[in-house]
Design a protein around this motif. Structure first.
Motif, short mmCIF file in Angstrom:
data_model
loop_
_atom_site.label_atom_id
_atom_site.label_comp_id
_atom_site.label_asym_id
_atom_site.label_seq_id
_atom_site.Cartn_x
_atom_site.Cartn_y
_atom_site.Cartn_z
N LYS A 1 2.32 1.74 -3.48
CA LYS A 1 1.28 2.22 -4.39
C LYS A 1 1.02 3.71 -4.16
N LYS A 2 0.95 4.12 -2.90
CA LYS A 2 0.71 5.54 -2.60
C LYS A 2 1.87 6.40 -3.06
N CYS A 3 3.10 5.91 -2.88
CA CYS A 3 4.26 6.68 -3.33
C CYS A 3 4.23 6.88 -4.85
N ASP B 1 0.83 -1.20 0.00
CA ASP B 1 0.00 0.00 0.00
C ASP B 1 0.87 1.25 0.00
#
Length: 139
Positions: free
Chosen positions: A131-133, A128
């Motif tokens: 993915k956010k980065c 997660d």
């Protein structure tokens, strides 16, 4: 399996480190052997793929083979596991049957990415975070 094993925890850690180090050594050696005339591509594919297999296999020392296989094919890791195994096979195919150096390099890069994604699945919330980065970087 862990409780039934005759290996002590210290021996398991040593086995893990040794197997992981052999995996890294094989991958680096494979990369260096890529530039050997004629046989370089075959040596590269074999050593690089074997190195990654040894790196994955090193965790067998920590959790045992049955638990390792069960965890590899859990729903959260299934796609990553399939991608890793597929990349292993395609790397070897591109070297031995298709004789395509560029394709072998692409599959080795994909091997590394798939192996990284697979490894991140063992760290809570790591996927997660990645993915956010990427979402922030691409936005």
């Amino acid at each position: 399996v862990v409780e039934a094993s005759s290996l002590s925890w210290g021996t398991r850690i040593k086995g893990f480190i040794a197997c992981f180090a052999i995996g890294i050594l094989c991958s680096v050696l494979g990369t260096l052997l890529l530039w050997v005339p004629r046989k370089g591509l075959h040596l590269f594919a074999v050593f690089y793929t074997f190195g990654n297999i040894a790196s994955i296999g090193s965790t067998i020392f920590l959790m045992g083979p049955v638990k390792q296989l069960k965890r590899m094919f859990e729903p959260t890791r299934l796609i990553a596991t399939i991608m890793v195994l597929l990349c292993f096979a395609l790397t070897l195919c591109s070297a031995f049957w298709w004789h395509n150096k560029g394709l072998a390099l692409i599959f080795c890069i994909l091997q590394s990415l798939a192996l990284t994604w697979y490894s991140l699945s063992f760290i809570p919330f790591a996927r997660d975070a990645v993915k956010k980065c990427f979402a922030v970087c691409l936005a």
